[in-house]
Design an enzyme around this catalytic site. Structure first.
Site, PDB file in Angstrom:
ATOM      1  N   ASP A  77      94.454  39.690  30.363  1.00  0.00           N
ATOM      2  CA  ASP A  77      93.157  39.602  29.680  1.00  0.00           C
ATOM      3  C   ASP A  77      92.077  40.109  30.638  1.00  0.00           C
ATOM      4  OD1 ASP A  77      91.041  38.917  28.089  1.00  0.00           O
ATOM      5  OD2 ASP A  77      91.793  36.908  27.612  1.00  0.00           O
ATOM      6  N   ASP A 112      91.056  44.513  24.976  1.00  0.00           N
ATOM      7  CA  ASP A 112      91.037  44.003  26.355  1.00  0.00           C
ATOM      8  C   ASP A 112      92.120  42.992  26.681  1.00  0.00           C
ATOM      9  OD1 ASP A 112      90.022  41.979  24.805  1.00  0.00           O
ATOM     10  OD2 ASP A 112      88.623  41.301  26.344  1.00  0.00           O
ATOM     11  N   GLU A 113      93.124  42.853  25.797  1.00  0.00           N
ATOM     12  CA  GLU A 113      94.198  41.952  26.187  1.00  0.00           C
ATOM     13  C   GLU A 113      95.520  42.390  25.564  1.00  0.00           C
ATOM     14  OE1 GLU A 113      94.251  37.940  24.247  1.00  0.00           O
ATOM     15  OE2 GLU A 113      92.156  38.430  23.886  1.00  0.00           O
TER      16      GLU A 113
END
Length: 386
Positions: A9, A103-104
DNA sequence: TCTGGGGTCCTAGGACCC
DNA sequence: TCTGGGGTCCTAGGACCC
């Protein structure tokens, strides 16, 4: 066989990219979000979070809490570019990478030991490489399944690595507030709190039968497994989208029916353009309307044949507005159009619009100018949200 | 200080068919 | 004469995630 699942993350991703690209912003509070009167915070840098600013907070409130922060609009194209760098790094450790958002991502490290060494060392190497090659910090969780890996990366924030071994699962989950568990949102957390269940440990102490009486057989069983850190869902790379949608909250409420219909057409055409670009057809058209008092209604219809025809889709969307009394009884703050039942355009029914001249023209315009330039000649259809 | 935009999944009820 | 129950499809709404 025991699995090793890693969850990565990026820390305060949008804000961190802005600080990377604009050195003046480093060490400063940065708030990325819609800057209009009805905007909300997408991401706040850690410096801004210290003032109480967080995601989904109205920008107006963020300005009150932290007036000296830099308020910047999102640059999604740039974030996608950086995300691409990160995905490439993850892909070098395993073929099984499942992005959850920009973003993860999950990475299945099971069976990669011979190539890359023990999972825990891999986690450290990956963490270092992301920092070194992108200049951005991330948090990494490592555990035996996706649920625990996700919670572990949360525990690792900011910028750390957290490993949950099998024997530590109970101790890891017990003190967590139930609302932190993946899948328990505000509503479920409130229902649990009313019944005296506040932590992971409390949840584990509730009988399966009692949970099922509160949340139904499926919901109860899900919570029972959640409390024990049980999750056998696989890491699935590259899922196909099941629906696409576009919606706009207007800076000021809309009242005129022609304007509202024009906006819905505009959204429908933009979505049809996406269908053409991605070579998909849709069978379900949805509209969404939210009035000034925030009440929200949706209407949907099945088309007789899958289509990417912009005029057909726009007509259906406007017809849905007229049906079911979705008229401007008060001001309209949001309009949305969605398409579902997506199938590859190779399934185009031949007897209908045989690869239509319109679709070809649309594809041509898109390839030359991109979707931003696309506007069809509808009455009122050239009005764009400011 | 009124509350974004993009998604996924689940539930409940009604229609319809057998 | 008016009654059953299962399966499937469709619609609307809502919870949840980032």
């Amino acid at each position: 066989m025991a699995r090793w699942i890693l969850h990565m993350d990026m820390d305060a991703f949008f804000a961190a990219v802005e600080q990377l690209d604009h050195p003046m912003l480093r060490g400063q509070p940065v708030v990325v979000g819609g800057l209009g009167p009805r905007g909300v915070v997408a991401t706040a840098s850690y410096e801004a979070r210290a003032f109480g600013v967080h995601s989904a907070m109205p920008i107006a409130k963020a300005r009150m809490l932290c007036p000296h922060a830099a308020f910047v609009p999102p640059r999604f194209a740039r974030y996608e570019q950086v995300a691409g760098q990160v995905w490439a790094i993850l892909a070098s450790y395993s073929p099984l990478v499942e992005p959850l958002s920009l973003d993860e991502a999950f990475v299945d490290l099971t069976g990669t030991e011979r190539l890359h060494g023990p999972a825990e060392e891999t986690a450290h190497g990956l963490h270092r490489r992301i920092r070194a090659e992108t200049g951005l910090a991330c948090s990494v969780g490592l555990a035996g399944n996706k649920l625990l890996a996700k919670l572990a990366s949360e525990a690792a924030k900011p910028g750390g690595i957290h490993v949950v071994h099998e024997q530590d699962v109970e101790g890891f989950l017990s003190p967590l507030p139930v609302g932190r568990l993946w899948g328990i949102g505000p509503h479920t957390a409130k229902v649990l709190a009313e019944r005296g269940v506040h932590t992971g440990g409390d949840l584990r102490d509730v009988d399966a039968s009692l949970l099922c009486s509160w949340f139904g057989p499926r919901g109860g069983a899900h919570l029972w497994r959640l409390a024990r850190g049980l999750d056998d869902s696989p890491v699935v790379p590259a899922r196909e989208a099941k629906s696409i949608s576009q919606e706009v909250t207007y800076p000021e409420d809309l009242f005129q029916e022609e304007v509202i219909a024009g906006e819905v057409r505009q959204l429908a055409v933009a979505l049809a353009a996406r269908l053409v670009e991605e070579r998909l057809l849709a069978t379900t058209v949805r509209v969404k309307i939210r009035w000034a008092d925030f009440t929200t209604r949706t209407r949907q219809v099945q088309l007789p044949e899958p289509t990417d025809h912009p005029v057909l889709i726009a007509d259906e969307a406007v017809a849905l507005l007229d049906r079911g009394g979705l008229h401007a009884e008060s001001g309209v703050r949001l309009l949305g159009v969605g398409l579902a039942g997506l199938v590859p355009a190779t399934f185009r029914p031949e007897h209908l619009f045989a690869p239509s001249a319109l679709t070809d023209a649309l594809r041509e315009v898109l390839s030359r100018h991109g979707p931003e330039r696309l506007t069809l000649g509808f009455p009122g259809g050239d009005r764009r949200p400011s």
